[in-house]
Design a protein around this motif. Sequence first.
Motif, mmCIF file in Angstrom:
data_model
loop_
_atom_site.group_PDB
_atom_site.id
_atom_site.type_symbol
_atom_site.label_atom_id
_atom_site.label_comp_id
_atom_site.label_asym_id
_atom_site.label_seq_id
_atom_site.Cartn_x
_atom_site.Cartn_y
_atom_site.Cartn_z
ATOM 1 N N LYS A 117 -4.138 21.037 -3.702
ATOM 2 C CA LYS A 117 -4.730 20.233 -4.763
ATOM 3 C C LYS A 117 -4.518 18.740 -4.466
ATOM 4 N N PRO A 118 -5.427 17.891 -4.905
ATOM 5 C CA PRO A 118 -6.678 18.232 -5.582
ATOM 6 C C PRO A 118 -7.672 18.866 -4.621
ATOM 7 N N VAL A 119 -8.195 20.027 -5.011
ATOM 8 C CA VAL A 119 -9.140 20.750 -4.165
ATOM 9 C C VAL A 119 -10.449 19.970 -4.088
ATOM 10 N N THR A 120 -10.967 19.791 -2.886
ATOM 11 C CA THR A 120 -12.243 19.111 -2.697
ATOM 12 C C THR A 120 -13.358 20.139 -2.511
ATOM 13 N N PHE A 121 -14.571 19.701 -2.748
ATOM 14 C CA PHE A 121 -15.714 20.600 -2.554
ATOM 15 C C PHE A 121 -15.835 21.006 -1.089
ATOM 16 N N THR A 122 -15.490 20.082 -0.189
ATOM 17 C CA THR A 122 -15.542 20.389 1.243
ATOM 18 C C THR A 122 -14.565 21.496 1.602
ATOM 19 N N ASP A 123 -13.313 21.388 1.110
ATOM 20 C CA ASP A 123 -12.308 22.419 1.380
ATOM 21 C C ASP A 123 -12.742 23.772 0.820
ATOM 22 N N LEU A 124 -13.276 23.740 -0.406
ATOM 23 C CA LEU A 124 -13.727 24.982 -1.034
ATOM 24 C C LEU A 124 -14.856 25.617 -0.224
ATOM 25 N N SER A 125 -15.789 24.804 0.230
ATOM 26 C CA SER A 125 -16.926 25.313 1.002
ATOM 27 C C SER A 125 -16.456 25.957 2.301
ATOM 28 N N LYS A 126 -15.501 25.326 2.970
ATOM 29 C CA LYS A 126 -14.985 25.886 4.218
ATOM 30 C C LYS A 126 -14.294 27.224 3.981
ATOM 31 N N ALA A 127 -13.549 27.322 2.885
ATOM 32 C CA ALA A 127 -12.844 28.570 2.575
ATOM 33 C C ALA A 127 -13.831 29.700 2.292
ATOM 34 N N LEU A 128 -14.894 29.397 1.546
ATOM 35 C CA LEU A 128 -15.885 30.422 1.233
ATOM 36 C C LEU A 128 -16.687 30.815 2.480
ATOM 37 N N ALA A 129 -16.951 29.840 3.347
ATOM 38 C CA ALA A 129 -17.638 30.151 4.607
ATOM 39 C C ALA A 129 -16.760 31.032 5.485
ATOM 40 N N LYS A 130 -15.460 30.778 5.472
ATOM 41 C CA LYS A 130 -14.513 31.591 6.232
ATOM 42 C C LYS A 130 -14.531 33.030 5.730
ATOM 43 N N LEU A 131 -14.545 33.196 4.419
ATOM 44 C CA LEU A 131 -14.607 34.535 3.837
ATOM 45 C C LEU A 131 -15.893 35.241 4.249
ATOM 46 N N LYS A 132 -17.004 34.529 4.172
ATOM 47 C CA LYS A 132 -18.296 35.127 4.533
ATOM 48 C C LYS A 132 -18.309 35.573 5.993
ATOM 49 N N ASN A 133 -17.764 34.744 6.875
ATOM 50 C CA ASN A 133 -17.711 35.100 8.296
ATOM 51 C C ASN A 133 -16.882 36.350 8.537
ATOM 52 N N MET A 134 -15.769 36.441 7.827
ATOM 53 C CA MET A 134 -14.907 37.609 7.984
ATOM 54 C C MET A 134 -15.604 38.866 7.471
ATOM 55 N N GLN A 135 -16.330 38.720 6.361
ATOM 56 C CA GLN A 135 -17.039 39.876 5.813
ATOM 57 C C GLN A 135 -18.147 40.324 6.753
ATOM 58 N N ASN A 136 -18.804 39.361 7.394
ATOM 59 C CA ASN A 136 -19.870 39.703 8.346
ATOM 60 C C ASN A 136 -19.313 40.439 9.564
#
Length: 252
Positions: A101-120
Amino acid sequence: MKVVIIEDEPLAADKLARYLQKYSASIEILHRLDAIESSVNWIAQHQDEVDLFFMDVQLIDGLSFEIFSKIDVQKPVIFTTAFDEFAIDAFKVNSIDYLLKPVTFTDLSKALAKLKNMQNQFSGQQERNDLVKQLSEKQYKDRFLVRIGNHIRSIQKEQISFFYAEGRDAFLVASNAKQYLIEYKLESLEELVDPKHFFRVNRGFIVNISAIEDVIVYANRRLKLKLSNYDEKEVIVSREKVAQFKKWFEGI
């Protein structure tokens, strides 16, 4: 994607929700929680509905790592915290990322992209199960470093009788009855030691099964432990932990 936010700061939870909606309008905030006990109860009933948890590390009633000791969280988790000292603990459970924290939109986007890549990478039900298992595997500490004057010593887990808390400090008591101040809190220690050998009997003690010499039925449906080379304080298994302790002691 259905997301649950576990965060005790309303402003931080609101900000996170806004960022998630900004990232994708398809993200649904399924529920918000702010405490360990309410989270455990909710997850027990609704975990199948969830795709991702966001968890603040420090909640109103303790560290969110306690949730994992109370219930099997099978879905990915992204931790958020103002402190970086919990990063190692975070990755001992099924954490995808650890955002400061403070969480940035950039950090959040990277984390969600990481999750998506792992799921793929792990498409298909069996692969997803393997991913959850891989993420949730824990490595427990085999030894702890203690300081004796200007010297540092390594204490093997087999040499540890128990840990106890006194005020804000935690101590390791070895099988030879020597005590050492250690730089951990009991909440962290509970996650670091192997639950096959160690059990947190109350708020102040984590005991090694090899150190228990006797278990005595005590008042108010509690149990009293006699530990090797220790008689300074009564070590009582709290009433709410008695059933779990008996299963652990029996090896179930």
